[in-house]
Scaffold this active site. Sequence first.
Site, short mmCIF file in Angstrom:
data_model
loop_
_atom_site.label_atom_id
_atom_site.label_comp_id
_atom_site.label_asym_id
_atom_site.label_seq_id
_atom_site.Cartn_x
_atom_site.Cartn_y
_atom_site.Cartn_z
N CYS B 22 14.77 29.67 -12.76
CA CYS B 22 16.17 28.94 -13.71
C CYS B 22 15.06 28.52 -14.17
O CYS B 22 13.85 27.37 -14.36
CB CYS B 22 16.44 28.42 -12.57
SG CYS B 22 16.78 28.84 -11.08
N ASN B 256 14.49 23.89 -10.27
CA ASN B 256 14.34 25.39 -10.59
C ASN B 256 12.69 25.19 -9.34
O ASN B 256 11.54 24.69 -10.03
CB ASN B 256 13.49 24.72 -12.31
CG ASN B 256 12.95 26.54 -12.58
OD1 ASN B 256 12.69 26.58 -11.96
ND2 ASN B 256 11.93 25.99 -13.21
N GLY B 257 12.80 26.27 -9.16
CA GLY B 257 11.35 26.56 -7.87
C GLY B 257 12.27 27.19 -6.83
O GLY B 257 13.13 27.86 -6.17
N MET B 500 -10.85 47.72 6.19
CA MET B 500 -10.09 48.42 6.36
C MET B 500 -8.75 48.98 6.92
O MET B 500 -8.95 49.32 7.98
CB MET B 500 -11.05 49.37 7.18
CG MET B 500 -12.42 49.81 6.13
SD MET B 500 -11.82 50.91 4.81
CE MET B 500 -11.19 52.59 4.85
N GLU B 911 -9.12 45.30 -8.64
CA GLU B 911 -9.35 44.78 -9.72
C GLU B 911 -10.93 44.59 -9.74
O GLU B 911 -11.29 44.69 -9.12
CB GLU B 911 -8.81 43.27 -8.75
CG GLU B 911 -8.99 42.14 -9.40
CD GLU B 911 -8.77 41.16 -9.38
OE1 GLU B 911 -8.34 40.89 -8.31
OE2 GLU B 911 -8.86 39.69 -9.77
N LYS B 962 -4.60 41.80 2.89
CA LYS B 962 -4.04 40.01 2.93
C LYS B 962 -3.03 39.15 1.60
O LYS B 962 -4.16 39.02 0.68
CB LYS B 962 -5.78 38.65 2.51
CG LYS B 962 -6.49 40.15 1.06
CD LYS B 962 -7.80 39.42 0.71
CE LYS B 962 -8.44 40.27 -0.32
NZ LYS B 962 -9.95 39.34 -0.33
N CYS B 1127 -16.59 58.32 4.44
CA CYS B 1127 -16.17 56.71 5.02
C CYS B 1127 -16.27 56.78 6.28
O CYS B 1127 -14.42 58.46 6.91
CB CYS B 1127 -14.99 56.21 4.51
SG CYS B 1127 -14.52 54.45 5.70
N CYS B 1133 -17.64 47.54 5.13
CA CYS B 1133 -17.25 47.29 3.93
C CYS B 1133 -17.96 45.32 2.88
O CYS B 1133 -18.18 45.92 2.14
CB CYS B 1133 -15.61 46.90 3.10
SG CYS B 1133 -14.85 48.77 3.96
N CYS B 1138 -22.96 49.73 3.12
CA CYS B 1138 -22.06 50.91 3.93
C CYS B 1138 -22.91 52.31 4.07
O CYS B 1138 -23.35 52.58 3.02
CB CYS B 1138 -20.81 51.38 3.15
SG CYS B 1138 -19.75 52.92 3.11
#
Lengths: 464, 1509
Positions: B22, B256-257, B500, B911, B962, B1127, B1133, B1138
């Site tokens: 909020c 707020n939270g 994996m 990423e 994760k 693979c 990994c 690899c």
Amino acid sequence: MGDIKGFLKIKRRPSPYRSVSERVKDYKSVALLRKEESSIDQASRCMDCGTPFCHWACPVGNYIPEWNDLLFRGEWKKALGLLGATNNLPEITGRLCPATCESACVLGINDEPVTIRENELSIIENGFGSNLIKPRPPKKRTGKSVAVIGSGPAGLACADQLNKAGHNVTVFEKDDKTGGILRYGIPDFKLEKRILDRRIKIFEKEGIKFLTSTNAGTDYNTDRLLKKFDAICLAGGSRRPRDLTAEGRNLNGIYFAMDYLVQSNRLVAGEKMPAIGAINAKDKKVLVIGGGDTGADCVGTAHRQGAASVIQVEVLPKPPECRTCECPWPKYPAILRTSTSHEEGGIRRWSVLTKKFTGEEGWVKKVLCTGDGNDFEIEADLVILAIGFLHPEHDLLLRELNVEFDQKGNVKTGADHMTSRKGVFSAGDMRRGQSLIVWAISEGRRAAYNMDRYLTGGSSLPKL
Amino acid sequence: MAYGHLPKRQGLYDPAFEHDACGVGFVCDITGKASNETVLKGLEVLERLSHRGATGADPKTGDGAGLLIQMPHEFFTKACIEAKIDLPPLGDYGTGLIFLPVDNKERRLCKDTFSDIVEKEGQRIIGWRTVPVDDSDIGVSAKNTAPVIEQIFIEKNKTIKESLSFERKLYIIRKKVENKIRSSLINKSSSFYITNISSRTFSYKGLLMPCQVERFFVDLQDRRIKSAITLVHSRYSTNTFPAWDLAQPFRFLAHNGEINTLRGNINWMRAREGLMKTDLFGKDIKDIFPVIMPGGSDSAAIDNIFELLVLSGRSLEHAMMMLIPNAWETDRAMSDALKNFYKYHACMMEPWDGPAAIAFSDGVKIGAALDRNGLRPARYIITKDKMVVMASEAGALDIRPDNILVSGKIEPGKMLLVDTALGKIIEDSEIKERQSKAQAYGPWLKENMVELASLRPRKLKEAAINDLPALEKAFGYTREDMKFIIKPMAEKAEEPIGSMGNDTPHAVLSNESPVLFSYFKQLFAQVTNPAMDPIREELVMSLETYLGPEKNLLDETPLHCHKLRIKNPILTNEDLDKIRNIRINSFRTKTISLLFIMNNKRDFSKRLDAVCLEASSAIKDGYTFIVLSDRGVKKGLAAIPSLLAMGAVHQCLVKKALRTRIGIIVESAEPREVHHFALLFGYGADCVNPYLAYEAMDQLIREGGLNLSRAAAQHNYIKALSKGILKVLSKMGISTLQSYRGAQIFEALGLSAGVIEKCFTGTPSRVGGIGLERIAAETIKRNEEAYPERGFQRPELKTGGLYQWKKDGEFHLWNPETISALQEASWCGDYNKYKEFSRLINDQTGHQCTLRSLLKFVKTEAIPLDEVEGPESIVKRFTTGAMSFGSISKEAHETIAIAMNRLGAKSNTGEGGEDPLRFDSLPDCDSARSAIKQVASGRFGVTTNYLVNADELQIKIAQGAKPGEGGQLPGHKVSVTIAKTRYTTPGVTLISPPPHHDIYSIEDLAQLIFDLKNVNPKARISVKLVSEMGVGTVAAGVAKGHADMILISGGDGGTGASPLSSIKHAGLPWELGLSETHQTLMLNSLRSRVRLQTDGQLRTGRDVAIAALLGADEFGFASAILIILGCVMLRHCHLNNCSVGVATQDDILRRRFKGRPEYIVNYLRFVVEEMREIMASLGIRTVDEMVGRVDLLEPDREMLSLNGKDLDLSAILHKPDRLNAHQAEEIKVQSHGIDKVLDLELIRLSKDSLDKAMPVKIELPINNANRTTGAMLSGKICKLHGEGGLPEDTIQCKFRGVAGQSFGAFLTKGVTFELEGMANDYVGKGISGGKIIMRPDRDSDYRADDNIIIGNTAFYGAISGEAYIRGVSGERFCIRNSGLYAVVEGVGDHGCEYMTGGRVIVLGRTGRNFAAGMSGGIAYIYDKESLFKEKCNLSMADIENINIEDEELLRNMLANHLKFTQSPVARKILNEFKKEKKRFIRVIPIEYKRIMKAKMAEYGLELSEVSDG
């Protein structure tokens, strides 16, 4: 996996062999035992894969990456424990196994596989050498009695497992010594018999009874067997050889490989040659028909007996040198395999069909063959047929037990290894047909697990 | 009642998981002079924050808004005359709005209840006033659900003298009425709600949009409404269900939270009620129970407890410090007195943890506070004419610059308080000092608190464990546990890493009788609150434990801190022995055995009940600690699983309100990995002693597998566990174990309702599962295996096979057969081979693995295959998973992109940026450009140009492997190429923080979506979430935040490296998450606004078909793709090792890569073909028709009966029962609101610059509604001119005013922004070459170097450019800066965190934790007062003196700063540079310094562990 980069640093290095000139003079082991340091190095090449295809390809499911790692770390004792957990005869497979594991080794995709078989051998021999392998009879006996018919790899594995589970195990062996094909089929230059004796002695001390020279069904009648034992495992192997129906087959000088090898092995063991029917390659022109492992063993034996020449023919075409797309990794590939016996001399020919034997005075002299569209003759005065086995001998015992056979003539069982007769199980070549030692061990173990369940309602033996 | 209008729990939707976030603010006249002006200003603040609220499917129905003011007595006097109510003087009556049912009878009943209770309490109702409302402007759903709003007036009985006593009386009345009506027969869906009955404050609120409040409440238009205080709140809820009662402010506060630890807090409060004693609330304190009203929101709950603490006599500030304490445990700068205050209060209550900005008032005082992490913005301005304006944003009220006295922000853990009675502002330091001296906390602690560490150890006689392997077996230890868990933890003090994903069966489906812990999945924060960084922000984290009985919460005595303080709750055997034999402070310990005789099944549950009973009687017998122990297991004697026992005892004691009277220690052989401990604590354990894990370590040492001393191994192991536990806490955004304890932040998968109710009350378990009998049976089975009746005992432990496939281990879907079948099929392009593969995956008879294996297609009329939609369009719905270049090799990454482009499908960058060379086409019409560009928390390589070159921008909130965690790419893996694509320095470690630091809440996410949409209006914006309970509600919020697509990842997916415990135990399967999301969006009528995608272990056409039927429009693949590229699931990994060149950067190994795009093309076509066959068999022609057709799925009874574990999949197959929840919703395009942004004007004005690179100068006013200014312009420039942008200063824009959020975000080369005034959060986010200059307004006269000029998280993920900020910034300045050169005159906490490059000059004070996780770049601090050292996090960086090169740089940048901003500070320093330069120090990361020194041109790669997503 001790050294994650091990496989990039160290190349595959198999065990050395004794030099050809030296080794053909005797029947002692061709392979030399590898130094432990070298095994440790080689073990470092193992990548400890998340999906260990080696372990998958191994019929007994050896915990290969695990003991490779332990071997690398020098944790010999632990490695030995794990090896023994899945394999009753690692000193045998460590010497003789064609190593389907190595064909499936992930490193083999783009590099040379880990020397898994020899690492196995290192671990077990270290165990014997450090006196870690001692008889360990079960602490408790169940009071149940089990008969195992046949003391080949399947029978031995089965007996060992059942004995561990506390059952009283009696192994019936129709020959005068135990081991079956291990003793009589495999030449000493591949497996010195002291290795086998060493293991049998332990089994005996652990309480397994071996009745040699006792042909179950004949020397020990079937009814008695059934009465005396709570369960029976049929592990008599697949001994009925495949024959050739070519003209002149009835000539003298043509023998089945097993007959030849058994005689030779007995001789090497210090027994006397039989007066009649001795098969000796000395100064003979030897033709081995059949390009498989048994054929190769005959080749090696013939060299050692002092054959004038040795030719080995195979009906199938020459296999490729390396893996083709029809047989992608991780399958066991049909590729050209050159055994130590082949290194020792002789000629190999492929796509050769045997058409006719001709002889003089009832003794074979020439063999008419055809290959690549041409007929040709091979001179031979000793012909060994090494073209495989059909099925087990359907002897009195099997007949009296009245077990069912499958289409091939092998003993038929359910997934639990039990035959059509309750309480009678089967394992090894007798059940699955001619196969590898390691499969025989696997069979013996599975049968034992199921027999244990049959006998006691449950089992803490491993399922595999 | 609360939630009255939320749909009931149905299918996978559960209203308990609704979230809100909020805008909050207040306006206050410090002098206490009540005026209408202050109310109007409050209303204006409320309106200005409206972009922080949200609207749902109905555009005019907001999520709720309201305000709290001082009692407007003058106005009520007038109104009461009209209403014929005789109003007593101010203070002699209490009043408040009551939401009443529309039904006359029910309303009557409610009012009668009031009359009854008010009278019983000795007060008098003087009347009810109908509150005039004008509902002409409110939304349809708000109108349809509007209650009748009346105002009650209660007169004070003359016998009550004190104002507070009267407030208490009103409180009791409210509580009693609430309880009475809750237990009455009133229809639960009717509104009955009491806003706030008080004699001091009054609130107006409702299901309104901020702009509607004034018009709706006609009262507010009356000028006689006067107050010195106006507290306002605008709500952003995840759902769109009308709920009038959830509007804020509540009675004392507005929040707020998000309170993450709510479940635990509620349980603990409930338990505490048993000890509460006071006569303040009349004869029977039970009247006010439950203190926390059931079914309320987290904000409502904290208001409930705050109210209790205040009404029972604590001051506002005292109560706030108890509930939301600052991080004091490791604060070096905090006074001992204050630490003692916190330590003392830690004995009474756990923190209410989670991001929180709270504004509170009792009508006299008004204040605001931030939690220890300060993850919510709270800006304030104090004016010269004695006004304070506090709000989530600066600029919420127009204030003449020359009237500004102070521009500030509330700092983490601090408070702003105005006392209107005293007419002054009380500084945080003054509040804290006063509170810390209120009692002799120090001496009290000294006298009463016992430190475990100070107790003398006894000579410990270790009970010898005979037959260790058997015991290990009895507790399910495997060889893998030894190899992958115990050994690495003992050796390296780190949690083991894997990769994996997870392809093993859910515990409930497994044939391997997994331990009970495996039935639970860790929950994690996503979107509605941020995960935290337990490593870099360790200062806020704590594992401290205060063991021992609590006392009365409503009192404060020395004995309240009669506790045993334990630094680490994982006890060694020595520690436990000390506690067992403790004799101080009347501490006494009782051991309760968890063993049961395995005679028959019933013994198990009998023993479980007995354990609970023994625990209660131990309390009655005066014991202070109990030890639940499973020592002594042997043949025939098994132990109740420790978690089950812990849960049962905790719940039993909570229900009996006894729990706070005892400390519970678990002495168990069972727990060994992080997840186990997290569970035990999460279900209430105070301490745990894992004795068998210690024994196992000893065994390893003895056998030579571990070359360490026993003490060292234990130390390492405990350290690894501690780190791991902190990580589990932090992924939910929780800072302290104290508040995590009992918070039950787990979801169960495969446990029956009975088990949950008895032992894990309140834990979601959505598909049912095994009961106590089965748990007993498995426990017994393990014991029998360990101690076999006869025959031989295998010497070795079981294989395990969870982390690696093994023949005799756990089943894996990726196994040698499936892997080689898939490779063969895709390499040979053989559909028959593919079918072999898919059969191996789809038919899980005998080894059931996935939930979908238990479903089957309904038999319907089939159609011919050629009537089914063609493969070309179906394959376009496919994407590949986000795998970064860095986690996989260049070859693999590009092969995937090429394949997906060939198919017209989409690949994902992951990423880590993308080489701009790949944006151009390749020969043969191929392209290696990834269509989806990911925006993750590290923002590596997220340049304007990168964003512009995307078809889809994906905000990764969480990843399956994760969820809730960050990642790290160690320096030695950052090669020249990787550094280039990530815009960092080779060799410098790259850290991705757990949260996006610009997303702490749902409204923040909406802001980032807005930012990205501005940069690249053509790209669709997607948000990646991970399946867990409540993901549907989060997704609803995300849909309201204008995402175009939402990706629900399965928790089992993920190719990246991550801690094993996260791979295995965090996140749930996509079947649940997808289905929940689809259902929730349908219920909310939001499904048509977004597309849904799912991924996580999708492999076959059947998987895809099921996903479509459960609601997915699109489908992602990852591990299958890697397998096709070669693979073979080495799961290495994370080792850069690899052997097939897929997941490695090693040059030699990369050469072994042999994947080809056509393999992927083959495979995906096969998947489509299988999918089409299924469609044909179901009689479905198009995928669009197929989406959400759950009616075509049914449970496979045969498969279900095979496992015999009572699973119930009906919730997954539920079809929402709401009227508007029909399939044929028209697909609507999200309205992103980018058609009115200031940038359109900028683009128009800079036409010549864009076309011809001609310079242009623009001057414009700006206000806080102008958000993301500059991004669209920058995107346009990149589109036209590429990465290089325009020549410097081509477009110069000058703004005056208070800029909205994300000012100058992604500003590209050639653009210069000058702002005169102030700015909000996220200034210069992702700046890619632009220049930003800021200074205070020319008319203002406050000192810039003492006042806040920009908000939090400025220059997050900056790529390059320059910034000159004359003024102080908020928290997290320049975090994850890659290359920006910036000057600023002061920064808040966490400055330069995760920075990898660039230069930052701070000319003033810094907050705490400066340079945490900083791995590159240099920061220069003008450390005038030599205070800096204490503030700096030195774990990765050094502080040193500047050198000659630095001097040169400083001189140049300061000269610029002076030139651009006329900064007096810069002038002073430059004037006396020789002298002043000595006051500069620099902060340089150790690693960076080494690299700079070596000037490594080429950086060789070494191999080691990495954990990069």
